[in-house]
Enzyme design. Structure first.
Site, PDB file in Angstrom:
ATOM      1  N   LYS A 183       0.852  -1.184   0.000  1.00 20.80           N
ATOM      2  CA  LYS A 183       0.000   0.000   0.000  1.00 20.80           C
ATOM      3  C   LYS A 183       0.892   1.239   0.000  1.00 20.80           C
ATOM      4  CE  LYS A 183      -1.516   2.942   2.284  1.00 20.80           C
ATOM      5  NZ  LYS A 183      -1.442   4.462   2.147  1.00 20.80           N
ATOM      6  N   SER A 238       5.879   8.367   9.400  1.00 19.53           N
ATOM      7  CA  SER A 238       6.006   9.219  10.582  1.00 19.53           C
ATOM      8  C   SER A 238       5.860   8.420  11.870  1.00 19.53           C
ATOM      9  CB  SER A 238       4.950  10.320  10.549  1.00 19.53           C
ATOM     10  OG  SER A 238       3.670   9.788  10.849  1.00 19.53           O
ATOM     11  N   THR A 239       6.457   8.948  12.932  1.00 17.62           N
ATOM     12  CA  THR A 239       6.348   8.295  14.236  1.00 17.62           C
ATOM     13  C   THR A 239       4.906   8.276  14.722  1.00 17.62           C
ATOM     14  OG1 THR A 239       8.622   8.874  14.796  1.00 17.62           O
ATOM     15  CG2 THR A 239       7.145   8.405  16.632  1.00 17.62           C
ATOM     16  N   GLY A 242       3.215   5.519  13.025  1.00 14.96           N
ATOM     17  CA  GLY A 242       3.743   4.269  13.557  1.00 14.96           C
ATOM     18  C   GLY A 242       3.081   3.877  14.859  1.00 14.96           C
ATOM     19  N   GLU A 259       9.939   1.740  10.567  1.00 20.53           N
ATOM     20  CA  GLU A 259      11.069   2.639  10.293  1.00 20.53           C
ATOM     21  C   GLU A 259      10.480   4.032  10.273  1.00 20.53           C
ATOM     22  OE1 GLU A 259      13.235   5.285   8.975  1.00 20.53           O
ATOM     23  OE2 GLU A 259      12.815   4.413   7.015  1.00 20.53           O
ATOM     24  N   CYS A 293      14.452  10.703   5.976  1.00 22.07           N
ATOM     25  CA  CYS A 293      14.401  10.520   7.429  1.00 22.07           C
ATOM     26  C   CYS A 293      15.777  10.473   8.060  1.00 22.07           C
ATOM     27  CB  CYS A 293      13.608   9.255   7.768  1.00 22.07           C
ATOM     28  SG  CYS A 293      14.202   7.781   6.919  1.00 22.07           S
ATOM     29  N   GLU A 390      10.841  16.585  13.591  1.00 23.67           N
ATOM     30  CA  GLU A 390      11.192  16.319  12.201  1.00 23.67           C
ATOM     31  C   GLU A 390      10.388  17.238  11.287  1.00 23.67           C
ATOM     32  OE1 GLU A 390      12.181  12.382   9.659  1.00 23.67           O
ATOM     33  OE2 GLU A 390      10.167  12.443  10.520  1.00 23.67           O
TER      34      GLU A 390
END
Length: 486
Positions: A183, A238-239, A242, A259, A293, A390
């Site tokens: 995806k 992105s965190t 995640g 990641e 990243c 970030e």
């Protein structure tokens, strides 16, 4: 520019097709804002069908156990990618806004090399290891350890370096014997769909083993993270996303590979060539408009060399500027979308609110497409949001340090731990500092870690697990211990 590939289609159970309801959404060129194609807007039924096909292919075929056949199919895909290279590169520049010089690295060549690398690894990998005989609890037994495919993998990928991350997931997953539903991000669906086309038209990969769905809706895509038929979610992004994926996967206790973000520090120790480090870090922060990243976006320099570092970084960025990504001399192209441009602009406003100044840049560019000036921010410390969050744009924050211990403290004072660099006139000193920094990759005195055989991933909120290398391949394997009577 070279001709673009055929129109994007889904790949579900071996068939290329539009979305089941015929819906599409536009694919934009971020350098111009113009529509260059249409993506199939996969429905919930399409995602359901892809999961069902992947489950059936794993459970009812010998894909997971026929190592030689998998090797054969992956070599076919590698050959097809090389044959399709010109169109793939052109599409990457048009859909992603990636400068053409990057095609020799993360844009195309390295991920395709990585597919060959993991196929070669498959050819010689020991899926079964003999532990020999022993007598646990007095019972003579012969033991073996077997590595087996995890099962159905949902690979969810971002927009910044799509081919690199798509292949870094599907190559090891397929080599391990898994089946996959890929995806892609809605900003860059075409490259993933082109992978699906190559699999369907140029390989013997059986129906259902590899599927591509491109829903624009996060709610539709979320089926992949919660469906009990999916054994593993492999996500890069992105965190925040995640965390949401971990939460969605928790009820079924899926394996989760993540990641995530980074805010990596480039450290110049007091005996380093500070000007060279500042110029190199500013250059890196401009590559692909800072949309990487692992890019070092905090430049940490000796306090008494601070002004020099700021000036060199600013001069470097000014010399780079912004250019059409199709220009062979382009380093800093556009950001991916209006949403991302506006996000970066909000951080530029925040820099002033926090008390920072711009040594160069500091604004978006009023022209077609989505452009941000390469920017050096001075006058902030490591506690500022500009230094902690970030941004994913061509923005570099320069921070002073007061010696090796302070530099290590600054580097580690972050929620992230993905990458970084250390430079010193003494390799021994640089290595000692590097050993204290909690990141998954680190360049010491200019060394380069990015390669298919080198594991990549992060500490802390930069993720869980490793991509690439043997470690990346083994993320897609389970371990089974078998004991037989001796």
């Amino acid at each position: 520019m070279s001709a673009l590939p055929p129109p994007a289609q889904l790949l579900i159970d071996g068939k290329l097709a539009p979305a089941s309801d015929g819906a599409t959404y536009p694919i934009l060129n971020p350098a111009t804002g113009e529509v260059i194609g249409q993506a199939p807007d996969a429905t919930a039924d399409d995602v359901e069908a892809a999961i069902a096909a992947a489950r059936r292919a794993f459970d009812e075929t010998d894909w997971s156990t026929d190592h030689a056949f998998r090797e054969h199919c992956l070599r076919q895909l590698h050959a097809a990618l090389l044959e399709d290279a010109e169109a793939f590169r052109a599409l990457t520049t048009a859909e992603v806004g990636m400068p053409s010089f990057m095609m020799g690295a993360a844009g195309f060549d390295v991920p395709v090399e990585g597919l060959k690398w993991v196929t070669d690894l498959l050819a010689g990998y020991a899926f079964e290891i003999d532990l020999g005989e022993a007598a646990p609890m007095g019972i003579r037994s012969r033991r073996t350890v077997r590595r087996e495919a995890v099962g159905v993998v949902a690979a969810i990928t971002p927009w910044n370096v799509p081919t690199q991350i798509n292949l870094a997931k599907i190559g090891p997953a397929l080599a391990a014997g898994c089946t996959v539903v890929l995806k892609p991000a809605p900003d860059t669906p075409w490259l993933a769909c082109e992978l699906g086309r190559l699999v369907a038209e140029h390989t013997d990969i059986p129906p259902g083993v590899f599927n591509v769905v491109s829903p624009r809706s996060n709610e539709v895509a979320a089926q992949l993270t919660s469906d009990p038929r999916v054994d593993m979610v492999s996500f890069t992004g992105s965190t925040a996303t995640g965390r949401a994926i971990m939460a969605a996967a928790a009820p079924t206790l899926k394996k989760v590979f993540l990641e995530l973000g980074g805010k990596s520090a480039a450290i110049a120790l007091d005996d380093a060539d500070v000007a060279a480090v500042a110029g190199g870090t500013a250059f890196a922060a401009c590559i692909h408009a800072g949309q990487g990243c692992a890019i070092t976006t905090r430049l940490v320099v000796p306090r008494d060399r601070y002004e020099e570092a700021v000036q060199v970084a600013a001069a470097t960025m000014e010399s780079i500027g912004i250019k059409d990504p199709a220009d062979p001399g382009a380093i800093c192209g556009p950001v991916i979308s209006a949403v991302q441009r506006d996000r970066v602009e909000s951080y530029l406003r925040l820099a002033i609110e926090e008390g920072g100044t711009f040594a160069t840049g500091g604004s978006v560019v009023d022209q077609p497409g989505y452009w941000v000036q390469p920017t050096v921010v001075a006058g902030l410390d490591n506690s500022s949001r500009l230094a902690q969050e970030e941004i994913f744009g061509p923005v570099l924050v320069v921070i002073p340090h007061d010696g090796d211990d302070d530099a290590v403290r600054i580097a580690n004072d972050s929620a992230f731990g993905l990458s970084g660099s250390v430079d010193s006139a003494s390799l021994e000193r640089a290595t000692a500092v590097a050993a204290r920094i909690r990141t998954g990759t680190l360049a010491v005195n200019g060394g380069v870690w990015f390669s298919p055989d080198a594991p990549f991933g992060g500490y802390k909120q930069s993720g869980i697990g490793r991509e690439m290398g043997v470690a990346g391949f083994e993320e897609y394997l389970e371990t089974k211990t078998l004991a037989f009577p001796a």
